[in-house]
Design a protein around this motif. Structure first.
Motif, PDB file in Angstrom:
ATOM      1  N   PRO A  30      11.216   5.319   7.368  1.00  0.00           N
ATOM      2  CA  PRO A  30      10.719   6.534   8.029  1.00  0.00           C
ATOM      3  C   PRO A  30       9.534   7.176   7.323  1.00  0.00           C
ATOM      4  O   PRO A  30       8.642   7.721   7.987  1.00  0.00           O
ATOM      5  N   ALA A  31       9.500   7.126   6.004  1.00  0.00           N
ATOM      6  CA  ALA A  31       8.372   7.724   5.290  1.00  0.00           C
ATOM      7  C   ALA A  31       7.052   7.063   5.663  1.00  0.00           C
ATOM      8  O   ALA A  31       6.008   7.720   5.659  1.00  0.00           O
ATOM      9  N   SER A  32       7.074   5.756   6.001  1.00  0.00           N
ATOM     10  CA  SER A  32       5.845   5.077   6.426  1.00  0.00           C
ATOM     11  C   SER A  32       5.337   5.661   7.735  1.00  0.00           C
ATOM     12  O   SER A  32       4.123   5.826   7.929  1.00  0.00           O
ATOM     13  N   VAL A  33       6.252   5.976   8.636  1.00  0.00           N
ATOM     14  CA  VAL A  33       5.859   6.599   9.902  1.00  0.00           C
ATOM     15  C   VAL A  33       5.264   7.976   9.642  1.00  0.00           C
ATOM     16  O   VAL A  33       4.223   8.340  10.206  1.00  0.00           O
ATOM     17  N   VAL A  34       5.915   8.759   8.783  1.00  0.00           N
ATOM     18  CA  VAL A  34       5.401  10.091   8.456  1.00  0.00           C
ATOM     19  C   VAL A  34       3.995   9.982   7.874  1.00  0.00           C
ATOM     20  O   VAL A  34       3.089  10.742   8.247  1.00  0.00           O
ATOM     21  N   ARG A  35       3.784   9.036   6.976  1.00  0.00           N
ATOM     22  CA  ARG A  35       2.467   8.874   6.353  1.00  0.00           C
ATOM     23  C   ARG A  35       1.394   8.561   7.395  1.00  0.00           C
ATOM     24  O   ARG A  35       0.312   9.165   7.405  1.00  0.00           O
ATOM     25  N   GLU A  36       1.674   7.614   8.286  1.00  0.00           N
ATOM     26  CA  GLU A  36       0.668   7.215   9.274  1.00  0.00           C
ATOM     27  C   GLU A  36       0.360   8.350  10.247  1.00  0.00           C
ATOM     28  O   GLU A  36      -0.804   8.580  10.600  1.00  0.00           O
ATOM     29  N   LEU A  37       1.390   9.073  10.675  1.00  0.00           N
ATOM     30  CA  LEU A  37       1.152  10.162  11.620  1.00  0.00           C
ATOM     31  C   LEU A  37       0.431  11.331  10.964  1.00  0.00           C
ATOM     32  O   LEU A  37      -0.384  12.016  11.611  1.00  0.00           O
ATOM     33  N   LEU A  38       0.709  11.585   9.679  1.00  0.00           N
ATOM     34  CA  LEU A  38      -0.035  12.632   8.968  1.00  0.00           C
ATOM     35  C   LEU A  38      -1.499  12.247   8.817  1.00  0.00           C
ATOM     36  O   LEU A  38      -2.386  13.112   8.930  1.00  0.00           O
ATOM     37  N   ASP A  39      -1.776  10.975   8.550  1.00  0.00           N
ATOM     38  CA  ASP A  39      -3.165  10.520   8.471  1.00  0.00           C
ATOM     39  C   ASP A  39      -3.899  10.803   9.778  1.00  0.00           C
ATOM     40  O   ASP A  39      -5.040  11.305   9.780  1.00  0.00           O
ATOM     41  N   ASN A  40      -3.269  10.476  10.898  1.00  0.00           N
ATOM     42  CA  ASN A  40      -3.906  10.718  12.192  1.00  0.00           C
ATOM     43  C   ASN A  40      -4.125  12.203  12.443  1.00  0.00           C
ATOM     44  O   ASN A  40      -5.160  12.609  12.995  1.00  0.00           O
ATOM     45  N   ALA A  41      -3.154  13.029  12.056  1.00  0.00           N
ATOM     46  CA  ALA A  41      -3.296  14.472  12.271  1.00  0.00           C
ATOM     47  C   ALA A  41      -4.456  15.031  11.452  1.00  0.00           C
ATOM     48  O   ALA A  41      -5.234  15.865  11.947  1.00  0.00           O
TER      49      ALA A  41
END
Length: 641
Positions: A30-41
């Protein structure tokens, strides 16, 4: 022999399987998903980001931002593999300035979880929501920005879901991913919710604050005030590489390397060049195998760093890694070089030379009879001290320096040797001359004025903040070491020829080392030559260590050379080897325990510490002095309670 497998035809993989294979590289937990979505934001220009989790992110990950949003017509394209708005050509790839650029994250996430996109752009009549699994697009209500919902992670690949840890562990990884982004962007506000409860919230710092001050405030919010108190600011630019952040004090080193953060152009990375450079800056001040603490932001031209190295973008490659290594090492070294002893009294006392207390216990006896008077500390005349304390004359700084030189180069004092300076009674005060009570402790320096020695090991001093305790051997060791390092950097360590050579019976290894490393010994200020087939003669020693035992010093240096073997080529490695030998020499040449010092000699030691780089730790990383404030001393005796 295994049975021969029948030949299989070569065929293209289905798109969904391709995305799931790619997801195995990009999405680990899950942390990988959080990282990628934060990058996009962040790439969308968000100033406020909220992350909502259920079951540590396994059941739900929702990332909401107030960025520019995605147009309705582009929502289906955003979920396709290798679809991105960040780059369009090879030139863009060679100078990436955004957090994301691969165009793989959303497609990989959608292939292993139920994904929903909800977005609205500026001026749009409404928001639009897209279900990744069905492709259904419909209107929805939302302010400007984007929300990405990821439910039931790895539901389509149950084997991957079995490898996930407990919810608490996955939550901790998600918090760490958010923390890394928050430390890189103090201008953005972050909030983390888990199971409907707010876990973390870091507000955006005002745009009017200078970048360093905004970063310091964010570090205090994320890592705690203790991190700021136990670290030093870093600001250095060299060869087009700018390094900023904080370097932890050697005292703040930890058993694990869990507080070592590095960013390159705002992107969190695990880079061997940066970590090795930072660790090498702590060589002279870190004790044992402790792990230093640092938070470093490296800014370099985007064309000089390759971020297209690892699918998770956690690694980078520099065009000139040597230059980056030198810039980071020099940045941390410069931060650590400034001795805290030079600011001890003023910093601890809030910049004042006197401390006033008006507590009942601190007041004089008359205050207990109804008169409450504040007591001004450190301004009392010397006669007010207990009779058991020695009275010292006010010795000019040049006399202290002379005493210190004599102590370092002259014969050692015996325990019962009379003091080098006469007592105060032998120096009568001239008419009209101001006595010791006329000037405060601020005239003596930040470490204050020496008052006593404990068991021939520690020096006690009083400064504007309270009491200072100094390990005299460790402090002198650092002073001698830095002096010899400076001489070696200039040309070579100054040597002192011995009037009568000191001889000793040498082993075959020692004799061979003395012959093989004669040039190195000369560079370090020593001359060791054969006196007979089984005897070596020490004919010169380093000038700062002239008062020491030449035989013990020679044996220690030869043992170090035997252990190191042939000194490797390369300036950095060779310099490190030389410094290790100098550290050994300084340890053997420093004043030892049970050496009785006079008050002028103690004061000279304090002044030398204030003027020496890295004087807070000895060569082995142990502290050389400690400050006890008046508040801490009062607490020991329950004063004011």
């Amino acid at each position: 022999m295994p049975a021969t497998q029948p030949a299989r035809p070569i065929r293209e993989l289905p798109d969904e399987l391709i995305s799931q294979i790619a997801a195995g590289e990009v999405i680990e937990r899950p942390a990988s998903v959080v990282r990628e979505l934060l990058d996009n934001a962040l790439d969308a220009g968000a100033t406020q980001i909220a992350v909502r989790l259920l079951a540590g992110g396994v059941r739900l990950i929702a990332v909401e931002d107030d960025g520019s949003g995605i147009e309705a017509a582009q929502l289906p394209t955003a979920l396709k593999r290798h679809a991105t708005s960040k780059i369009a050509s090879l030139d863009d790839l060679e100078s990436v300035g955004t957090m994301g650029f691969r165009g793989e994250a959303l497609a990989a996430i959608a292939s292993v979880a139920e994904t929903t996109l909800l977005s609205r752009t500026e001026g749009a009549g409404s928001a639009w929501q897209l279900q990744a699994r069905t492709g259904e697009l419909q209107q929805a209500a939302r302010a400007r920005g984007t929300t990405v919902q990821v439910k039931e992670l790895f539901f389509s690949v149950p084997a991957r879901r079995k490898f996930l840890k407990a919810d608490a562990t996955e939550l901790a990884h998600c918090v760490e991913a958010l923390r890394r982004h928050a430390l890189a962007r103090p201008d953005v506000g972050f909030a983390l919710w888990h199971e409907g409860k707010l876990l973390e919230q870091w507000r955006a710092q005002p745009a009017s604050l200078p970048p360093q001050q905004a970063l310091a405030r964010r570090m205090a919010d994320v890592l705690g005030e203790d991190f700021l108190a136990r670290s030093l600011p870093v600001a250095h630019e060299e060869g087009g590489v700018r390094v900023t952040g904080r370097a932890g004090l050697p005292d703040a080193a930890r058993s694990r390397a869990d507080q070592q953060y590095a960013w390159v152009n705002g992107r969190y990375v695990r880079d061997k060049v940066i970590s090795h450079a930072a660790r090498s800056a702590y060589e002279d001040v870190l004790h044992g195998h402790r792990q230093p603490v640092w938070l470093l932001h490296v800014q370099v031209d985007a064309a000089r760093v390759d971020v297209n190295v690892h699918p998770t973008k956690i690694e980078v490659r520099f065009r000139d890694s040597r230059q980056v290594h030198q810039a980071v090492r020099h940045a941390v070294e410069n931060a650590l070089a400034a001795s805290r002893a030079a600011q001890a009294g003023g910093a601890a006392a809030g910049g004042t030379a006197s401390v006033e207390r008006d507590t009942p216990d601190a007041a004089p006896a008359s205050a207990h009879a109804g008169e409450q008077r504040p007591l001004t500390l450190h301004a009392a005349p010397h006669a007010a001290r207990p009779a058991a304390w020695p009275h010292e004359p006010r010795v000019p700084p040049q006399r202290m320096a002379e005493a210190w030189v004599a102590m370092s180069a002259g014969p050692r004092h015996e325990v019962n040797e009379p003091p080098a300076f006469p007592p105060a009674a032998a120096a009568p005060q001239q008419p009209g001359e101001a006595g010791p009570e006329a000037d405060g402790l601020e005239a003596d320096g930040p470490l204050g004025r020496a008052v006593a020695q404990i068991h021939g090991v520690y020096v006690l001093a009083e400064n504007a903040a309270g009491m200072v305790i100094v390990d005299m051997h460790a402090a002198h060791e650092r002073i001698v070491y830095e002096r010899m390092k400076a001489q070696l950097a200039a040309s070579r360590v100054q040597s002192q020829p011995l009037l009568i050579p000191a001889t000793f019976a040498a082993t075959l290894q020692e004799a061979a080392a003395a012959e093989e490393h004669a040039a190195t010994l000369a560079l370090l200020g020593m001359e060791i030559t054969p006196f007979s087939p089984k005897t070596l003669a020490v004919r010169a020693v380093p000038a700062p260590l002239a008062a020491g035992n030449p035989v013990a010093l020679a044996r220690a240096v030869l043992a170090e050379l035997i252990q190191q073997g042939p000194l490797p080529e390369g300036s950095a490695v060779l310099q490190r080897a030389h410094h290790e030998i100098l550290a050994t020499m300084a340890c053997h040449g420093a004043i030892r325990a049970n050496r009785r010092l006079t008050l002028p000699e103690m004061n000279a030691l304090l002044r030398q510490m204030e003027a020496t780089d890295r004087a807070d730790q000895c060569n082995h990383g142990r502290p050389t002095w400690r400050q006890l404030s008046m508040k801490e001393l009062d607490a020991l005796f329950l004063r004011g309670r």
